[in-house]
Write an enzyme that holds these catalytic residues in place. Structure first.
Site, mmCIF file in Angstrom:
data_model
loop_
_atom_site.group_PDB
_atom_site.id
_atom_site.type_symbol
_atom_site.label_atom_id
_atom_site.label_comp_id
_atom_site.label_asym_id
_atom_site.label_seq_id
_atom_site.Cartn_x
_atom_site.Cartn_y
_atom_site.Cartn_z
ATOM 1 N N GLY A 105 0.579 1.053 -3.066
ATOM 2 C CA GLY A 105 0.455 1.021 -4.204
ATOM 3 C C GLY A 105 0.813 1.003 -5.569
ATOM 4 C CE LYS A 155 12.230 0.262 4.197
ATOM 5 N NZ LYS A 155 11.919 0.772 2.702
ATOM 6 C CB ALA A 171 -1.471 -0.055 1.383
HETATM 7 N N1 SAM Z 1 5.799 0.187 -2.384
HETATM 8 C C1 SAM Z 1 4.206 0.794 -1.448
HETATM 9 C C2 SAM Z 1 5.000 1.729 -3.308
HETATM 10 O O1 SAM Z 1 4.561 1.909 -4.623
HETATM 11 O O2 SAM Z 1 3.090 2.208 -2.187
HETATM 12 C C3 SAM Z 1 4.744 1.887 -0.060
HETATM 13 C C4 SAM Z 1 5.319 0.704 0.500
HETATM 14 S S1 SAM Z 1 5.018 1.871 2.516
HETATM 15 C C5 SAM Z 1 7.012 2.222 2.436
HETATM 16 C C6 SAM Z 1 5.529 -0.020 3.692
HETATM 17 C C7 SAM Z 1 3.991 -0.178 3.868
HETATM 18 O O3 SAM Z 1 4.326 -1.454 4.741
HETATM 19 C C8 SAM Z 1 2.763 0.251 3.898
HETATM 20 O O4 SAM Z 1 1.519 0.759 3.831
HETATM 21 C C9 SAM Z 1 3.207 -0.817 5.591
HETATM 22 O O5 SAM Z 1 0.923 -1.124 5.549
HETATM 23 C C10 SAM Z 1 2.841 -2.036 5.419
HETATM 24 N N2 SAM Z 1 4.063 -2.757 6.514
HETATM 25 C C11 SAM Z 1 4.494 -2.532 7.203
HETATM 26 N N3 SAM Z 1 4.501 -4.230 7.652
HETATM 27 C C12 SAM Z 1 3.719 -5.150 7.237
HETATM 28 C C13 SAM Z 1 3.712 -6.515 7.213
HETATM 29 N N4 SAM Z 1 3.867 -6.706 8.476
HETATM 30 N N5 SAM Z 1 3.173 -6.918 6.656
HETATM 31 C C14 SAM Z 1 2.488 -6.279 5.565
HETATM 32 N N6 SAM Z 1 2.384 -4.915 4.887
HETATM 33 C C15 SAM Z 1 3.351 -4.280 5.983
#
Ligand code: SAM
Length: 348
Positions: free
Chosen positions: A222, A304, A220
């Protein structure tokens, strides 16, 4: 002053990581030397080397994680007369052979950016002068080394030489990518840059084909899923958070609300990408599980970086991943232009 060694560019603030990477890798390759840099300067010199050409060969640009650009260092020219910067550069180039082009650059630092205008105008003056003296070719020749003049101040420049086959093809080592107005997030650019920088054109054509299946962990809103969907892959987008409507509108994207560290694919996939914000060790460990279990053929994931000991953490996490993956893999890692406190890894 004429010198021998390497000159590498990096994201400002990551000079200690690049210095540590160059020092460690050079020592392992049998070229002990020392790094010279200043915090936030955006570049590192690696000095004290007897054979700069051999060292440059031992550390290919494509294998360096924190180097946006890698050059042979030719000279450090300080105290230039602003009325004639060309003469000392000509002098320093004596006996250095012919170059196929010249780029006048500035560090990508706050201070360096103020030299952008000077770099441009000086480049316009230097190019014809070098051509007239036969120090660069009449027309750009990518078979010959490329001369780089890195302006550090109005009276101070470093001269470097790039092997075009072993250097970034972008000025300042910064790829130019255009943001898409309809992408769900700016992160889309990060995956686009990763695919461009970590894979060759041939590999992209071979590894990314319509109808392939992918998982996007931490998807998310997306952006990454959208990049894959635009290439006609079917994407399982794993995130407990909400996806943007523009991503959900793509029929090849399926949003699954689940924990990305627990979710398993229903069948082996072609791709897995992961942008979850978590400790790099935890991510590296989970990525290794995917390969050990044979759940994907290719992966791109972010690690990270912590606030401190970032080089040590980078090296240790990549080692942990390689050890745990259970099979020999091609692993390529880089701090991309769009990466802030992180690096991006391809494995496959
Ligand atoms: N790559 C995405 C984009 O292009 O829009 C952005 C991703 S954002 C940096 C990180 C995401 O990792 C967040 O939406 C968060 O909800 C999700 N996240 C963190 N820990 C997670 C987990 N254990 N399982 C699923 N999603 C996770």
């Amino acid at each position: 002053m004429s010198t021998d060694g390497l000159l590498a560019y990096c994201r400002p603030g990551f000079e200690p990581e690049l210095a540590a990477e160059l020092s460690e890798r050079a020592a392992i390759a049998g070229f002990p030397g020392y790094a010279r840099t200043e915090r936030n300067s955006g570049h590192v010199q690696f000095l004290g080397v007897e054979d700069g050409a051999a060292l440059a060969k031992a550390l290919p640009w494509s294998t360096l994680i924190f180097a946006r650009q890698k050059l042979r260092l030719l000279a450090d020219i300080a105290g230039m007369d602003p009325k004639d910067r060309i003469a000392p550069i000509m002098d320093a180039l004596g006996g250095r052979g012919r170059h196929g082009d010249v780029w006048v650059e500035h560090p990508d630092s706050d201070e360096g950016k103020q030299l952008a205008g000077l770099a441009r105008s000086f480049g316009n003056a230097l190019r014809p002068a070098l051509r007239q003296r036969g120090l660069i070719t009449e027309k750009e020749d990518p078979r010959l080394p490329r001369l780089h003049v890195l302006m550090l101040a109005g009276d101070h420049a470093l001269l470097g030489s790039a092997d075009p086959k072993d250097a970034s093809p972008w000025p300042l080592g910064v790829p130019r990518l255009r943001a898409h107005a309809d992408a769900p997030s700016r992160s889309a650019l990060k995956l686009e840059e990763a695919l461009m920088m970590l894979l060759t054109e041939k590999e992209r054509a071979e590894f990314i084909r319509p109808g392939m299946f992918a998982a996007d962990l931490g998807a998310a809103p997306g952006g990454w899923s959208w990049v894959l969907a635009r290439q006609h892959l079917r994407v399982f987008s794993i995130d407990n958070g909400p996806m943007a409507q523009s991503a959900l509108d793509m029929p090849v994207i399926e949003h699954i609300r689940a924990d990305g560290f627990r979710w398993q694919p229903p069948k082996p996939l072609d791709w897995m990408v992961c942008d979850m914000v978590e400790s790099p060790r935890k991510v590296a460990d989970r990525m290794a599980t995917w390969f050990r279990e044979g759940w994907c053929k290719h992966a791109i994931f972010n690690l990270k970086l912590p606030m401190k000991k970032r080089w040590d953490e980078t090296r240790d996490c990549l080692q942990l991943f390689a050890d745990q993956a259970g099979k020999p893999l091609d692993v390529r890692a880089r701090q991309l232009y769009h990466d802030r406190e992180e690096i991006t890894v391809y494995a496959g």
